[in-house]
Write a protein that holds these residues in place. Sequence first.
Motif, PDB file in Angstrom:
ATOM      1  N   HIS A  14      47.740  70.741  79.976  1.00 10.28           N
ATOM      2  CA  HIS A  14      46.285  70.814  79.865  1.00 10.28           C
ATOM      3  C   HIS A  14      45.734  70.066  81.076  1.00 10.28           C
ATOM      4  CE1 HIS A  14      46.775  72.080  75.761  1.00 10.28           C
ATOM      5  NE2 HIS A  14      47.131  70.876  75.321  1.00 10.28           N
ATOM      6  N   LEU A  16      42.755  67.615  81.605  1.00  8.10           N
ATOM      7  CA  LEU A  16      41.784  66.839  80.852  1.00  8.10           C
ATOM      8  C   LEU A  16      40.731  66.281  81.796  1.00  8.10           C
ATOM      9  CD1 LEU A  16      44.155  64.789  78.516  1.00  8.10           C
ATOM     10  CD2 LEU A  16      43.174  67.073  78.150  1.00  8.10           C
ATOM     11  N   TRP A  26      48.017  66.806  81.677  1.00 10.66           N
ATOM     12  CA  TRP A  26      48.520  66.230  80.445  1.00 10.66           C
ATOM     13  C   TRP A  26      49.462  67.215  79.786  1.00 10.66           C
ATOM     14  CZ3 TRP A  26      47.716  61.317  79.577  1.00 10.66           C
ATOM     15  CH2 TRP A  26      48.049  60.787  78.336  1.00 10.66           C
ATOM     16  N   ALA A  32      45.476  64.703  73.421  1.00 14.85           N
ATOM     17  CA  ALA A  32      44.638  64.093  74.464  1.00 14.85           C
ATOM     18  C   ALA A  32      44.197  62.710  73.999  1.00 14.85           C
ATOM     19  CB  ALA A  32      43.420  64.961  74.737  1.00 14.85           C
ATOM     20  N   TRP A  36      38.859  61.893  76.469  1.00 11.39           N
ATOM     21  CA  TRP A  36      39.244  62.984  77.366  1.00 11.39           C
ATOM     22  C   TRP A  36      39.147  64.305  76.607  1.00 11.39           C
ATOM     23  CZ3 TRP A  36      40.917  62.250  82.474  1.00 11.39           C
ATOM     24  CH2 TRP A  36      41.089  60.912  82.853  1.00 11.39           C
ATOM     25  N   THR A  37      38.681  65.363  77.301  1.00 12.37           N
ATOM     26  CA  THR A  37      38.602  66.693  76.705  1.00 12.37           C
ATOM     27  C   THR A  37      39.300  67.691  77.627  1.00 12.37           C
ATOM     28  OG1 THR A  37      36.456  67.102  77.732  1.00 12.37           O
ATOM     29  CG2 THR A  37      36.439  66.243  75.483  1.00 12.37           C
ATOM     30  N   ALA A  38      39.772  68.757  77.034  1.00 19.55           N
ATOM     31  CA  ALA A  38      40.490  69.778  77.803  1.00 19.55           C
ATOM     32  C   ALA A  38      39.503  70.672  78.553  1.00 19.55           C
ATOM     33  CB  ALA A  38      41.374  70.604  76.897  1.00 19.55           C
ATOM     34  N   SER A  41      43.629  74.741  79.260  1.00 18.91           N
ATOM     35  CA  SER A  41      44.698  74.485  78.295  1.00 18.91           C
ATOM     36  C   SER A  41      45.879  75.433  78.466  1.00 18.91           C
ATOM     37  CB  SER A  41      44.168  74.622  76.865  1.00 18.91           C
ATOM     38  OG  SER A  41      43.186  73.654  76.607  1.00 18.91           O
TER      39      SER A  41
END
Length: 72
Positions: A14, A16, A26, A32, A36-38, A41
Amino acid sequence: MSTNPFDDTDGVFHVLVNDEGQHSLWPSFSPAPAGWTAALSDVDRRTAIDFVNEHWTDMRPRTLREASDTPA
């Protein structure tokens, strides 16, 4: 000897992004971390790196960029 999953050329990743606009590769098998956000992906490492290189062109954190862009 074990392989570092962050360096696995055959891994699935991913990309992030945190609130400061910083990016990180990642491993997809790992959740995660908080904050943190994707942004992308389940892609191969090369695709993830290319995405980061295209979208994270200013390494400064967002708050520093904004402070630098504000006239004194």
